[in-house]
Design a protein around this motif. Structure first.
Motif, PDB file in Angstrom:
ATOM      1  N   VAL A 112       0.942  -1.359   0.086  1.00 34.89           N
ATOM      2  CA  VAL A 112      -0.057   0.064  -0.022  1.00 34.89           C
ATOM      3  C   VAL A 112       0.922   1.187  -0.083  1.00 34.89           C
ATOM      4  O   VAL A 112       0.596   2.073  -0.767  1.00 34.89           O
ATOM      5  N   LEU A 113       1.830   1.247   0.890  1.00 37.51           N
ATOM      6  CA  LEU A 113       2.902   2.382   1.033  1.00 37.51           C
ATOM      7  C   LEU A 113       3.625   2.566  -0.623  1.00 37.51           C
ATOM      8  O   LEU A 113       3.822   3.735  -0.835  1.00 37.51           O
ATOM      9  N   ILE A 115       2.471   1.605  -3.642  1.00 43.31           N
ATOM     10  CA  ILE A 115       1.438   2.328  -4.310  1.00 43.31           C
ATOM     11  C   ILE A 115       1.363   3.808  -4.064  1.00 43.31           C
ATOM     12  O   ILE A 115       1.286   4.717  -4.894  1.00 43.31           O
ATOM     13  N   ARG A 116       1.009   4.148  -2.848  1.00 46.73           N
ATOM     14  CA  ARG A 116       1.018   5.508  -2.276  1.00 46.73           C
ATOM     15  C   ARG A 116       2.120   6.196  -2.623  1.00 46.73           C
ATOM     16  O   ARG A 116       1.907   7.386  -3.255  1.00 46.73           O
ATOM     17  N   SER A 117       3.469   5.824  -2.577  1.00 47.53           N
ATOM     18  CA  SER A 117       4.493   6.606  -3.194  1.00 47.53           C
ATOM     19  C   SER A 117       4.302   7.070  -4.503  1.00 47.53           C
ATOM     20  O   SER A 117       4.506   7.926  -5.096  1.00 47.53           O
ATOM     21  N   MET A 118       4.117   5.782  -5.235  1.00 46.54           N
ATOM     22  CA  MET A 118       3.953   6.260  -6.776  1.00 46.54           C
ATOM     23  C   MET A 118       2.845   7.166  -7.204  1.00 46.54           C
ATOM     24  O   MET A 118       3.029   8.124  -8.152  1.00 46.54           O
ATOM     25  N   LEU A 119       1.601   6.937  -6.411  1.00 50.64           N
ATOM     26  CA  LEU A 119       0.470   7.917  -6.963  1.00 50.64           C
ATOM     27  C   LEU A 119       0.588   9.493  -6.363  1.00 50.64           C
ATOM     28  O   LEU A 119       0.419  10.423  -6.974  1.00 50.64           O
ATOM     29  N   GLU A 120       1.358   9.554  -5.180  1.00 50.17           N
ATOM     30  CA  GLU A 120       1.284  10.715  -4.393  1.00 50.17           C
ATOM     31  C   GLU A 120       2.530  11.580  -5.182  1.00 50.17           C
ATOM     32  O   GLU A 120       2.634  12.520  -5.014  1.00 50.17           O
ATOM     33  N   THR A 121       3.567  10.844  -5.484  1.00 46.07           N
ATOM     34  CA  THR A 121       4.529  11.443  -6.244  1.00 46.07           C
ATOM     35  C   THR A 121       4.217  12.229  -7.609  1.00 46.07           C
ATOM     36  O   THR A 121       4.304  12.984  -7.927  1.00 46.07           O
ATOM     37  N   GLU A 122       3.350  11.287  -8.247  1.00 46.48           N
ATOM     38  CA  GLU A 122       2.614  11.948  -9.586  1.00 46.48           C
ATOM     39  C   GLU A 122       1.790  12.812  -9.250  1.00 46.48           C
ATOM     40  O   GLU A 122       1.592  13.876 -10.006  1.00 46.48           O
ATOM     41  N   ALA A 123       0.752  12.834  -8.183  1.00 41.71           N
ATOM     42  CA  ALA A 123      -0.021  13.905  -7.755  1.00 41.71           C
ATOM     43  C   ALA A 123       0.665  15.272  -7.473  1.00 41.71           C
ATOM     44  O   ALA A 123       0.203  16.274  -8.161  1.00 41.71           O
ATOM     45  N   VAL A 124       1.741  15.109  -6.792  1.00 37.82           N
ATOM     46  CA  VAL A 124       2.486  16.497  -6.567  1.00 37.82           C
ATOM     47  C   VAL A 124       3.140  17.022  -7.706  1.00 37.82           C
ATOM     48  O   VAL A 124       3.187  18.179  -7.960  1.00 37.82           O
ATOM     49  N   THR A 125       3.440  16.078  -8.564  1.00 40.31           N
ATOM     50  CA  THR A 125       3.810  16.632  -9.911  1.00 40.31           C
ATOM     51  C   THR A 125       2.881  17.280 -10.904  1.00 40.31           C
ATOM     52  O   THR A 125       3.046  18.513 -11.051  1.00 40.31           O
ATOM     53  N   LEU A 126       1.604  16.685 -10.879  1.00 39.51           N
ATOM     54  CA  LEU A 126       0.383  17.304 -11.518  1.00 39.51           C
ATOM     55  C   LEU A 126       0.135  18.751 -10.828  1.00 39.51           C
ATOM     56  O   LEU A 126      -0.365  19.556 -11.394  1.00 39.51           O
ATOM     57  N   ALA A 127       0.203  18.626  -9.350  1.00 44.76           N
ATOM     58  CA  ALA A 127      -0.559  19.722  -8.676  1.00 44.76           C
ATOM     59  C   ALA A 127       0.525  20.885  -8.911  1.00 44.76           C
ATOM     60  O   ALA A 127      -0.083  22.069  -8.286  1.00 44.76           O
ATOM     61  N   HIS A 229       9.509  11.626   2.607  1.00 42.98           N
ATOM     62  CA  HIS A 229       8.110  11.827   3.550  1.00 42.98           C
ATOM     63  C   HIS A 229       7.802  10.278   3.616  1.00 42.98           C
ATOM     64  O   HIS A 229       7.464   9.689   4.778  1.00 42.98           O
ATOM     65  N   LEU A 230       7.172   9.773   2.399  1.00 44.23           N
ATOM     66  CA  LEU A 230       6.634   8.279   2.568  1.00 44.23           C
ATOM     67  C   LEU A 230       7.574   7.397   2.939  1.00 44.23           C
ATOM     68  O   LEU A 230       7.142   6.491   3.442  1.00 44.23           O
TER      69      LEU A 230
END
Length: 247
Positions: A112-113, A115-127, A229-230
């Motif tokens: 889970v962590l 996948i979280r790292s993959m998704l949240e790294t992409e999220a912060v890139t897009l944001a 962080h993650l």
């Protein structure tokens, strides 16, 4: 929690029902514990602690009435606590009504962590560049206030943590990604400040580094801050579960 199998709750027969008696302890009916927390929060904490320790093992059937009697808390807060544990994937319902403790392996939490790292790294890139500086500065101020609080409330800390991570996920502009981040965060919420107090100071500094990078619109720094962080969170959870951190 039992280290031998590296699972949260050891598997038992599917129909096993762990007896729940007054020895489990709990506040007197209708009372709080003096901390200001709601009864549902107290029930959640007590139940999750028992699951993590293995007192309520995987496969144990949970009944509202028995839990209410043993914890000396009314059934409504128990029901709310069970709903939260179900949302976090700690318990499951069979046939729509039988509530059971689900076996959760350390590997699942690590997955889970990951996948979280993959998704949240992409999220912060897009944001990056799509979050108002005023909003980031407001959150920065709230995180800085934590520095002066020697005994932070875990629920308040999680709410602030949630606010930053969800803000980033929403600002990504990808609704599916945002929903997935929220879902995965619920599955690791059990490892909050209450269970990992050593993450209080480091976690605050990691969040501030993330905010700084977003204010500067430095996408590489923001990606690195999120990854760091993650990864640090992952290492702390491994230590909590008595597993050696990965090198």
């Amino acid at each position: 929690m039992r280290a031998a199998g590296y699972t949260i709750g050891m598997p038992e027969e599917l129909t096993h029902e762990t007896p729940l008696d007054a020895s489990l302890g709990g506040p007197a009916p209708g009372r709080g514990d003096g901390s200001g927390r709601s009864l549902s929060e107290q029930a959640y904490d007590q139940l999750l602690d028992k699951i993590l320790r293995g007192d309520l093992p995987a496969g144990a059937v949970l009944q509202e009435r028995s839990l209410a009697d043993s914890l000396q808390i009314s059934r409504t807060p128990i029901r709310e606590a069970l709903g939260r544990l179900e949302n976090e994937g700690v318990i499951v319902r069979h046939l729509g009504r039988i509530i059971m403790v689900r076996e959760i392996s350390v590997q699942e939490i690590m997955d889970v962590l990951h996948i979280r790292s993959m998704l949240e790294t992409e999220a912060v890139t897009l944001a990056n560049g799509h979050i108002a500086v005023e909003e980031l500065e407001r959150l920065r101020g709230q995180f800085e206030l934590l520095e002066n609080d020697p005994e932070p409330d875990p629920a308040d800390h999680w709410q602030l943590d949630d606010a930053l991570h969800n803000l980033i996920a929403d600002a990504s502009g990808n609704v599916v990604l945002s929903e997935m981040v929220r879902s995965l965060r619920r599955r690791t919420r059990m490892f909050n400040l209450k269970r990992m107090p050593e993450r209080y100071g480091p976690g605050r500094e990691e969040h501030l580094a993330l905010i700084d990078a977003l204010v500067r619109q430095d996408v590489q720094a923001a990606r690195q801050a999120m990854t760091t962080h993650l990864d640090n969170t992952r290492q702390s959870i491994l230590r909590k579960l008595n597993r050696p951190p990965a090198r």
